[in-house]
Write a protein that holds these residues in place. Structure first.
Motif, PDB file in Angstrom:
ATOM      1  N   GLU A 176      13.880  -2.429  -4.244  1.00  0.00           N
ATOM      2  CA  GLU A 176      12.603  -1.714  -4.342  1.00  0.00           C
ATOM      3  C   GLU A 176      11.431  -2.691  -4.311  1.00  0.00           C
ATOM      4  OE1 GLU A 176      12.871   0.592  -7.869  1.00  0.00           O
ATOM      5  OE2 GLU A 176      14.207   2.112  -6.991  1.00  0.00           O
ATOM      6  N   ILE A 177      11.584  -3.851  -4.969  1.00  0.00           N
ATOM      7  CA  ILE A 177      10.513  -4.851  -4.972  1.00  0.00           C
ATOM      8  C   ILE A 177      10.273  -5.376  -3.558  1.00  0.00           C
ATOM      9  CG2 ILE A 177       9.911  -7.185  -5.733  1.00  0.00           C
ATOM     10  CD1 ILE A 177      11.297  -6.522  -8.389  1.00  0.00           C
ATOM     11  N   ALA A 178      11.358  -5.662  -2.835  1.00  0.00           N
ATOM     12  CA  ALA A 178      11.221  -6.156  -1.461  1.00  0.00           C
ATOM     13  C   ALA A 178      10.530  -5.127  -0.571  1.00  0.00           C
ATOM     14  CB  ALA A 178      12.594  -6.511  -0.897  1.00  0.00           C
ATOM     15  N   GLU A 179      10.912  -3.852  -0.722  1.00  0.00           N
ATOM     16  CA  GLU A 179      10.293  -2.798   0.077  1.00  0.00           C
ATOM     17  C   GLU A 179       8.828  -2.610  -0.307  1.00  0.00           C
ATOM     18  OE1 GLU A 179       9.514   0.143   2.738  1.00  0.00           O
ATOM     19  OE2 GLU A 179      11.164  -1.302   2.681  1.00  0.00           O
ATOM     20  N   LEU A 180       8.543  -2.700  -1.592  1.00  0.00           N
ATOM     21  CA  LEU A 180       7.172  -2.572  -2.062  1.00  0.00           C
ATOM     22  C   LEU A 180       6.301  -3.682  -1.478  1.00  0.00           C
ATOM     23  CD1 LEU A 180       5.061  -1.350  -4.007  1.00  0.00           C
ATOM     24  CD2 LEU A 180       5.937  -2.920  -5.754  1.00  0.00           C
ATOM     25  N   GLN A 181       6.813  -4.892  -1.468  1.00  0.00           N
ATOM     26  CA  GLN A 181       6.029  -6.001  -0.930  1.00  0.00           C
ATOM     27  C   GLN A 181       5.772  -5.816   0.563  1.00  0.00           C
ATOM     28  OE1 GLN A 181       6.686  -8.733   1.226  1.00  0.00           O
ATOM     29  NE2 GLN A 181       4.724  -9.709   0.726  1.00  0.00           N
ATOM     30  N   ARG A 182       6.773  -5.313   1.282  1.00  0.00           N
ATOM     31  CA  ARG A 182       6.581  -5.072   2.722  1.00  0.00           C
ATOM     32  C   ARG A 182       5.510  -4.011   2.960  1.00  0.00           C
ATOM     33  NH1 ARG A 182      12.246  -6.241   3.089  1.00  0.00           N
ATOM     34  NH2 ARG A 182      12.800  -4.108   2.492  1.00  0.00           N
ATOM     35  N   ARG A 183       5.503  -2.964   2.124  1.00  0.00           N
ATOM     36  CA  ARG A 183       4.545  -1.876   2.314  1.00  0.00           C
ATOM     37  C   ARG A 183       3.126  -2.288   1.947  1.00  0.00           C
ATOM     38  NH1 ARG A 183       6.710   3.249  -0.780  1.00  0.00           N
ATOM     39  NH2 ARG A 183       7.978   1.730  -1.902  1.00  0.00           N
ATOM     40  N   THR A 184       2.980  -3.053   0.867  1.00  0.00           N
ATOM     41  CA  THR A 184       1.634  -3.391   0.395  1.00  0.00           C
ATOM     42  C   THR A 184       1.081  -4.661   1.041  1.00  0.00           C
ATOM     43  OG1 THR A 184       2.494  -4.682  -1.478  1.00  0.00           O
ATOM     44  CG2 THR A 184       2.124  -2.320  -1.832  1.00  0.00           C
ATOM     45  N   GLY A 185       1.964  -5.547   1.475  1.00  0.00           N
ATOM     46  CA  GLY A 185       1.504  -6.820   2.023  1.00  0.00           C
ATOM     47  C   GLY A 185       0.876  -7.723   0.980  1.00  0.00           C
ATOM     48  N   THR A 186       1.174  -7.465  -0.307  1.00  0.00           N
ATOM     49  CA  THR A 186       0.609  -8.272  -1.388  1.00  0.00           C
ATOM     50  C   THR A 186       1.305  -9.623  -1.471  1.00  0.00           C
ATOM     51  OG1 THR A 186       0.224  -6.234  -2.633  1.00  0.00           O
ATOM     52  CG2 THR A 186       0.059  -8.287  -3.858  1.00  0.00           C
ATOM     53  N   THR A 187       0.524 -10.668  -1.695  1.00  0.00           N
ATOM     54  CA  THR A 187       1.103 -11.992  -1.916  1.00  0.00           C
ATOM     55  C   THR A 187       1.835 -11.979  -3.253  1.00  0.00           C
ATOM     56  OG1 THR A 187      -0.750 -12.981  -0.719  1.00  0.00           O
ATOM     57  CG2 THR A 187       0.617 -14.464  -2.044  1.00  0.00           C
TER      58      THR A 187
END
Length: 357
Positions: A176-187
């Motif tokens: 979920e964290i990996a998918e969240l980072q891909r969606r938000t593009g947050t550093t």
């Protein structure tokens, strides 16, 4: 969203303990970097310095184009999630998400927009009116992450956020964290001591040991081309086999721990200064021809269903070599075998532990 740059960053505590020593590292805008290493290597110190919770004794930190050394934590726009969820038990999920926005005196309409956006992203909409006591561990972790994300930070820091979860839930939340980072593009900078977690999550991994950066590379490069014996022995499960060797002539090496067995390298050449040879467990194979390979004895067997880990040694010596073989192997403790180590799969290191070309 912002890039991050650490320039010769150092932190020495009273008493002389050097938690970080001249660490230089750049993190791209929108990158998910995992920082991994054993306990006490400086991982959490790095996050604290970036967040402004502690001050460096040397070097500097940039977020985007701004040097943040003199900025307070609030001025850095950095959000952190810790191993402990630290949710307010008397507030609902909505209240926990809303709290940092109220502290910023944000208007009600904008608060509502941000909460619904983040809650939808983390599948928390049905839980907004629940209390933390009604949530599972994974749901609580998502609320903690949502409370950080709702601020729309420039940088998102996660300090071992999954350590309190069981193995199955840890894998789920990690995805979920990996998918969240891909969606938000947050550093994001994600700290862990678990190298399996690092390999499966990081776009790039920084390996620390005793406050020093050992290597920063993609998971594939770390695994295939470790720069020293520490990285080779830390990355991988099981890690790379590291065996003392002696080079007697350019095309032949001797393994003292395997009864001084000799391995002919053919056209390959071992560097004359090689002191250690490394080989991944999956590259250790059983010889099909009794005349080939080197003698060894099975010291231990680990059946994992899809594969078997065999621990090898020479005669009655301590196990010094692990082989990963597919399926359920028929071997038992004490079996005499012959092993093949392909020269092209060997890595050579000098006496100081640095890789040799």
């Amino acid at each position: 969203m912002s890039s991050i740059a650490f320039e010769r960053l150092s932190k020495t505590y009273p008493g002389g303990f050097a938690a970080l020593s001249e660490l230089s590292l750049e993190i791209a805008d929108g990158e998910l970097l995992v920082v991994v290493g054993p306990s006490g290597c400086g991982k959490s110190t790095l996050l604290r310095l970036l967040a402004g919770l502690d001050q460096p004794t040397g070097g500097s930190i940039r977020i985007g184009a701004t040097n943040v050394d003199a900025l307070s934590p609030a001025e850095r726009n950095v959000a952190m999630v810790f191993q402990d969820y630290a949710l307010y038990p008397t507030m609902t999920v909505r209240g926990n998400l809303e709290f940092p926005l109220k502290m910023r005196r944000m208007g009600g309409a904008e608060r509502k927009r941000r909460i619904e956006r983040v809650a939808g992203m983390l599948d928390l909409l049905p839980l907004l009116d629940h209390s933390p006591a009604q949530l599972s561990g994974g749901q609580r972790q998502r609320v903690a992450m949502g409370r950080a994300l709702v601020r729309e930070p420039a940088v998102f820091l996660l300090d071992e956020p999954l350590a309190n979860l069981d193995a199955r839930l840890r894998a789920q939340v990690r995805a979920e964290i990996a998918e969240l980072q891909r969606r938000t593009g947050t550093t994001m900078i994600y700290v862990t001591h678990d190298q399996v977690e690092a390999m499966t999550l990081g776009q790039r991994i920084a390996v620390l040991d005793r406050g020093r950066l050992q290597q920063a590379a993609s998971p594939r490069e770390l695994y295939a081309r470790p720069v020293n014996t520490f990285v080779a022995g830390f990355i991988g499960n099981p890690p790379m086999n590291l065996l003392p060797v002696r080079v007697e002539r350019p095309g032949e090496i001797v393994f003292p721990s395997l009864g001084h067995s000799r391995l002919l390298l053919g056209r390959a050449r071992a560097p004359q200064q090689a002191a250690v040879a490394g080989i991944r467990p999956e590259a250790v194979r059983l010889a099909g021809d009794p005349a080939e390979g080197i003698d060894a004895r099975v010291q231990d067997v680990e059946y994992l269903g899809h594969e078997t880990l065999l621990h090898f040694a020479h005669e009655s010596g301590p196990a010094c070599l692990i082989g990963r073989l597919p399926g359920l192997q028929p071997h038992s403790r004490g079996d005499a075998v012959r092993l093949t180590l392909a020269p092209e799969d060997l890595h050579f290191f000098d006496r100081s532990g640095q890789v040799l070309a």
